[in-house]
Write an enzyme that holds these catalytic residues in place. Structure first.
Site, PDB file in Angstrom:
ATOM      1  N   ALA A  54       9.210   5.267  -2.225  1.00 50.04           N
ATOM      2  CA  ALA A  54       9.450   6.092  -3.403  1.00 50.04           C
ATOM      3  C   ALA A  54       8.146   6.116  -4.195  1.00 50.04           C
ATOM      4  CB  ALA A  54      10.567   5.475  -4.235  1.00 50.04           C
ATOM      5  N   GLU A  70       9.544  -3.764  -1.763  1.00 50.68           N
ATOM      6  CA  GLU A  70      10.050  -3.640  -3.137  1.00 50.68           C
ATOM      7  C   GLU A  70      10.005  -4.959  -3.901  1.00 50.68           C
ATOM      8  OE1 GLU A  70      11.478  -2.313  -0.452  1.00 50.68           O
ATOM      9  OE2 GLU A  70      12.347  -0.353  -0.897  1.00 50.68           O
TER      10      GLU A  70
HETATM   11  N1  COA Z   1       3.994   5.594  -4.701  1.00 51.83           N
HETATM   12  C1  COA Z   1       3.007   6.250  -5.310  1.00 51.83           C
HETATM   13  N2  COA Z   1       1.757   6.352  -4.832  1.00 51.83           N
HETATM   14  C2  COA Z   1       1.504   5.714  -3.678  1.00 51.83           C
HETATM   15  C3  COA Z   1       2.481   4.983  -2.978  1.00 51.83           C
HETATM   16  C4  COA Z   1       3.786   4.936  -3.531  1.00 51.83           C
HETATM   17  N3  COA Z   1       4.784   4.309  -2.935  1.00 51.83           N
HETATM   18  N4  COA Z   1       1.912   4.461  -1.876  1.00 51.83           N
HETATM   19  C5  COA Z   1       0.623   4.856  -1.885  1.00 51.83           C
HETATM   20  N5  COA Z   1       0.367   5.608  -2.957  1.00 51.83           N
HETATM   21  C6  COA Z   1      -0.883   6.259  -3.342  1.00 51.83           C
HETATM   22  C7  COA Z   1      -1.885   5.276  -3.918  1.00 51.83           C
HETATM   23  O1  COA Z   1      -1.644   5.069  -5.294  1.00 51.83           O
HETATM   24  C8  COA Z   1      -3.167   6.012  -3.658  1.00 51.83           C
HETATM   25  O2  COA Z   1      -3.319   7.046  -4.608  1.00 51.83           O
HETATM   26  P1  COA Z   1      -4.800   7.385  -5.225  1.00 51.83           P
HETATM   27  O3  COA Z   1      -5.676   7.591  -4.028  1.00 51.83           O
HETATM   28  O4  COA Z   1      -4.557   8.618  -6.037  1.00 51.83           O
HETATM   29  O5  COA Z   1      -5.170   6.171  -6.005  1.00 51.83           O
HETATM   30  C9  COA Z   1      -2.937   6.675  -2.312  1.00 51.83           C
HETATM   31  O6  COA Z   1      -1.529   6.752  -2.174  1.00 51.83           O
HETATM   32  C10 COA Z   1      -3.496   5.906  -1.143  1.00 51.83           C
HETATM   33  O7  COA Z   1      -2.975   4.590  -1.185  1.00 51.83           O
HETATM   34  P2  COA Z   1      -3.909   3.294  -1.199  1.00 51.83           P
HETATM   35  O8  COA Z   1      -3.115   2.182  -1.833  1.00 51.83           O
HETATM   36  O9  COA Z   1      -5.227   3.575  -1.781  1.00 51.83           O
HETATM   37  O10 COA Z   1      -4.068   3.046   0.361  1.00 51.83           O
HETATM   38  P3  COA Z   1      -4.365   1.656   1.079  1.00 51.83           P
HETATM   39  O11 COA Z   1      -4.773   1.990   2.475  1.00 51.83           O
HETATM   40  O12 COA Z   1      -5.312   0.819   0.269  1.00 51.83           O
HETATM   41  O13 COA Z   1      -2.961   0.881   1.071  1.00 51.83           O
HETATM   42  C11 COA Z   1      -0.561   0.732   1.279  1.00 51.83           C
HETATM   43  C12 COA Z   1      -1.859   1.440   1.746  1.00 51.83           C
HETATM   44  C13 COA Z   1       0.614   1.457   1.946  1.00 51.83           C
HETATM   45  C14 COA Z   1      -0.588  -0.736   1.740  1.00 51.83           C
HETATM   46  C15 COA Z   1      -0.459   0.803  -0.256  1.00 51.83           C
HETATM   47  O14 COA Z   1      -0.665   2.149  -0.668  1.00 51.83           O
HETATM   48  C16 COA Z   1       0.876   0.365  -0.802  1.00 51.83           C
HETATM   49  O15 COA Z   1       1.135  -0.833  -0.865  1.00 51.83           O
HETATM   50  N6  COA Z   1       1.719   1.319  -1.241  1.00 51.83           N
HETATM   51  C17 COA Z   1       2.985   1.041  -1.888  1.00 51.83           C
HETATM   52  C18 COA Z   1       4.036   0.632  -0.872  1.00 51.83           C
HETATM   53  C19 COA Z   1       5.324   0.262  -1.579  1.00 51.83           C
HETATM   54  O16 COA Z   1       5.415  -0.686  -2.330  1.00 51.83           O
HETATM   55  N7  COA Z   1       6.367   1.039  -1.297  1.00 51.83           N
HETATM   56  C20 COA Z   1       7.682   0.806  -1.831  1.00 51.83           C
HETATM   57  C21 COA Z   1       7.909   1.606  -3.024  1.00 51.83           C
HETATM   58  S1  COA Z   1       9.539   1.391  -3.627  1.00 51.83           S
END
Ligand code: COA
Length: 282
Positions: A90, A156
């Site tokens: 999400a 989460e």
């Molecule tokens: N919601 C909103 N934005 C998200 C997102 C999410 N669930 N997951 C990734 N993004 C966005 C990041 O904020 C970033 O945006 P920006 O470039 O404008 O700053 C972009 O997507 C790329 O993500 P980034 O974190 O830079 O990539 P990464 O390779 O360093 O890490 C992940 C990848 C998947 C490990 C990391 O993005 C992450 O932990 N995301 C959240 C996962 C999560 O907790 N999901 C459950 C949500 S309930």
């Protein structure tokens, strides 16, 4: 066939089902398209997915639905490329400042149930992150295909919350209590190979082949009687909802009712005459 809903964040491509029976069916491929945000589910994506579900359910020519995530865009010069993602959850930015009442309003009418409640076969095609709400999209589909570089998880817990799109329940049903609880409490990610080993996905496929393999499976499902496929899905679902003995009875009811259908008559005759069945869908 009716026009699918249009949205920039959910691209819908309808691929003719080559062996569709009755003819004219399509495999509807839905691409969640926010690659710069790793295809995270914001309100716009959720609305588009719900509209697509309503459309797919109401249009008989839609036989199978494939859900996938858009691949990363070319990065601007000097920037690192974004990683491949199915759906990274999400959209966390939409959680900030919400009260429990506000979030309940959103989650009471949630996209995961729309997908789960589709009576047609659904396939998640995963190449990259399937996290949180993204893993729950995958879990709401009937089949999951993924590449070795895919990563699954319910992170989460690291945000001070738990899965809210059915993840705790569907993971438990799919993997069993022990593994589900470990995933939910640890928030750790597992790779495609491990996901395949523990039964979280149906097929592990290389990134160059996953598109073809997904379509091969979808085309095969599209060649079956749409009515019988719906009944098959309902019968297996009964195992999740009911005690074993009630499920056995539910299956028997569904099985017997099929003997009053045109497609049962057609299927049996076709087998006996060594012909290909041409279904009516009734
Ligand atoms: N919601 C909103 N934005 C998200 C997102 C999410 N669930 N997951 C990734 N993004 C966005 C990041 O904020 C970033 O945006 P920006 O470039 O404008 O700053 C972009 O997507 C790329 O993500 P980034 O974190 O830079 O990539 P990464 O390779 O360093 O890490 C992940 C990848 C998947 C490990 C990391 O993005 C992450 O932990 N995301 C959240 C996962 C999560 O907790 N999901 C459950 C949500 S309930």
């Amino acid at each position: 066939m009716s026009a699918p809903p249009e949205s920039d964040v959910l691209l819908i491509e309808n691929v003719p089902a080559s062996a569709a029976s009755p003819a004219g069916g399509v495999v509807s491929v839905w691409t969640i398209n926010r690659p710069d945000k790793l295809n995270a589910l914001n309100a716009e994506v959720n609305t588009a997915l719900k509209s697509a579900c309503d459309w797919a359910e109401s249009d008989d020519s839609v036989r199978v639905i494939v859900i996938t995530g858009a691949p990363p865009n070319e990065p601007p010069e000097g920037k690192r490329p974004k990683p491949n993602s199915f759906v990274a959850g999400a959209d966390i930015s939409e959680f900030e400042g919400k009260s429990s009442a506000e979030i309940r309003e959103i989650f009471d009418d949630n996209v995961w149930e729309y997908i789960w409640n589709l009576t047609k076969p659904t396939i998640a095609m995963i190449d990259g992150f399937a996290l949180g709400g993204g893993s729950e999209i995958a879990l709401s589909c009937d089949l999951r295909l993924a590449t070795p570089r895919s990563k699954f998880g319910t992170p989460e817990i690291n945000l001070g919350i738990i899965p809210g799109g059915g993840g705790t329940q569907r993971l438990c049903r799919l993997l069993g209590y022990g593994r589900a609880l470990e995933m939910v409490m640890s928030g750790e990610m597992i790779g495609g190979e491990e996901a395949n080993r523990i039964g979280l996905i149906n097929h592990l496929v290389g990134e160059d082949e996953i598109g073809d393999k997904t379509m091969e499976i979808a085309q095969n499902l599209a060649s079956k009687s749409p009515h019988t496929i719906r009944v098959a899905k309902a019968a297996v679902r009964a195992a999740l909802e009911q005690p074993f003995s009630a499920g056995i009875l539910a299956e028997r009811d569904l099985f017997c009712a099929l003997f009053d259908t045109a497609d049962m008559e057609i299927g049996v005759k076709a087998f006996l005459n060594r012909e290909t069945a041409e279904w009516t869908g009734a």
